[in-house]
Design a protein around this motif. Structure first.
Motif, PDB file in Angstrom:
ATOM      1  N   LYS A  11       0.796  -1.323   0.031  1.00  0.00           N
ATOM      2  CA  LYS A  11      -0.040   0.155  -0.008  1.00  0.00           C
ATOM      3  C   LYS A  11       0.889   1.445  -0.094  1.00  0.00           C
ATOM      4  N   THR A  60      -3.848   3.510   0.278  1.00  0.00           N
ATOM      5  CA  THR A  60      -4.339   2.793  -0.861  1.00  0.00           C
ATOM      6  C   THR A  60      -5.137   1.436  -0.550  1.00  0.00           C
ATOM      7  N   GLU A  61      -5.755   1.008  -1.519  1.00  0.00           N
ATOM      8  CA  GLU A  61      -6.520  -0.394  -1.280  1.00  0.00           C
ATOM      9  C   GLU A  61      -5.622  -1.299  -1.393  1.00  0.00           C
ATOM     10  N   GLY A  62      -4.688  -1.256  -1.975  1.00  0.00           N
ATOM     11  CA  GLY A  62      -3.474  -2.369  -1.888  1.00  0.00           C
ATOM     12  C   GLY A  62      -3.332  -3.265  -2.805  1.00  0.00           C
TER      13      GLY A  62
END
Length: 314
Positions: free
Chosen positions: A257, A266-268
């Motif tokens: 992330k 971030t979502e990753g």
């Protein structure tokens, strides 16, 4: 794009140093070296379940200090305490046992021992029961995080040393800092970057905290963000990019992330790490420190830095 993969080559083979010993733990130091703690025989658990603190016979420990160029070994013999962690402490070594017992009447185990590089004991002191992680800075500040038994009490501790979940100590075992900013029930992961920056990840909210400003009360700051990961056992970071173990039931699965905006990640992206045979790691020990992940499988040591990760992700 498909989930990125990165193949790691071992930077060291310690098989020449492990005969007659079992690996206890593998950790990174502030100096980027690997510190491997070994014991000549793993102590039996009390009633087959509980980790011993004091040992009923002497054991021999060995510490390996490992780079990609050399291995230095330090033998520490005739020990009657069960140690689990090793870190460089200024010009010495710090051994720490995860568990210690309070016997009443102000009598308790001293679960930290400082030794010189010849293996001779220098001093001992208390760091508390239920230690999840120990990391030491370049200047000798000892950071300890605690799991639930060390926070709420066990082994006779009605007033646990680790009740705050995260503490900093000087090289002689004097408390420098106690967490009061986070309500920690179990500190799952710790990453000490330097004197001014310490990251920690904790239950119950699975929040990521960043301590900054040093241990003086007037300068200390703690900021928080939600990584949206439950039960991660570790992470490394350069302050902007993060590599987490993915959480409950996902041992040796990794999520990358980055900071989306202040306080938000971030979502990753899932990242697969492979060994030199191009197969995923199966039983590797892991240690996260600064911007790197140290892995140990068998007698081989591997390491990956954030810069190397970014080369296959971005």
């Amino acid at each position: 794009m498909p989930d990125p993969k990165l193949t790691l080559l071992p930077f060291a083979d310690i098989s020449g140093y492990t005969e007659g010993f079992d690996i206890v733990s593998v950790q990174s130091g502030h100096d980027g070296l690997a510190y491997v703690l070994l014991i000549n025989q793993v102590p039996e658990r009390k009633q087959g379940m509980f980790v011993q603190t004091k040992l009923n016979k002497p054991y021999t420990y060995k510490v390996l200090i490992v780079s990609d160029q050399y291995v230095q070994d330090v033998v520490i013999g005739e020990q009657h305490y069960h140690y689990h962690y090793v870190q460089p402490l200024q010009e010495h070594l710090l051994l720490v046992g995860a568990r210690c017992t309070y016997y009443g009447n102000n009598q308790f185990d001293l679960n930290a021992k400082v030794c010189d590089m010849e293996g001779a004991a220098i001093r001992e002191f208390l760091l508390g029961d239920g230690i999840e992680s120990v990391q030491v800075t370049k200047h000798g500040t000892i950071w300890t995080s605690y799991f639930d038994e060390g926070i709420f009490g066990n082994n006779g501790w009605e007033q646990p040393v680790g009740a705050n979940g995260l503490l900093a100590w000087d090289a002689y075992g004097n408390v420098l800092y106690k967490n009061t900013a986070a309500d920690i029930a179990d500190c799952y992961a710790l990453n000490v970057i330097n004197e001014q920056e310490v990251w920690f990840y904790y239950y119950t909210d699975f929040t990521l905290g960043c301590f900054s400003g040093g241990v003086e009360p007037e300068s200390t700051r703690v900021n928080f963000l939600n990584p949206n990961i439950s039960g991660s056992s570790g992470f490394c970071t350069d302050g902007y990019h993060f590599l987490f173990e993915a959480g409950y039931g996902k041992h040796l699965t990794f999520i990358f992330k980055k900071m989306h905006k202040p306080g938000s990640l971030t979502e990753g992206t899932e990242v697969t790490l492979l060994n030199e045979k191009n197969t995923p790691f199966q039983q590797a020990r892991q240690d996260y420190r600064q911007d790197r992940l140290l892995l140990n499988e068998g007698n081989l040591l591997y390491q990956v830095t954030m810069k190397e990760l970014l080369s296959v992700i971005e």
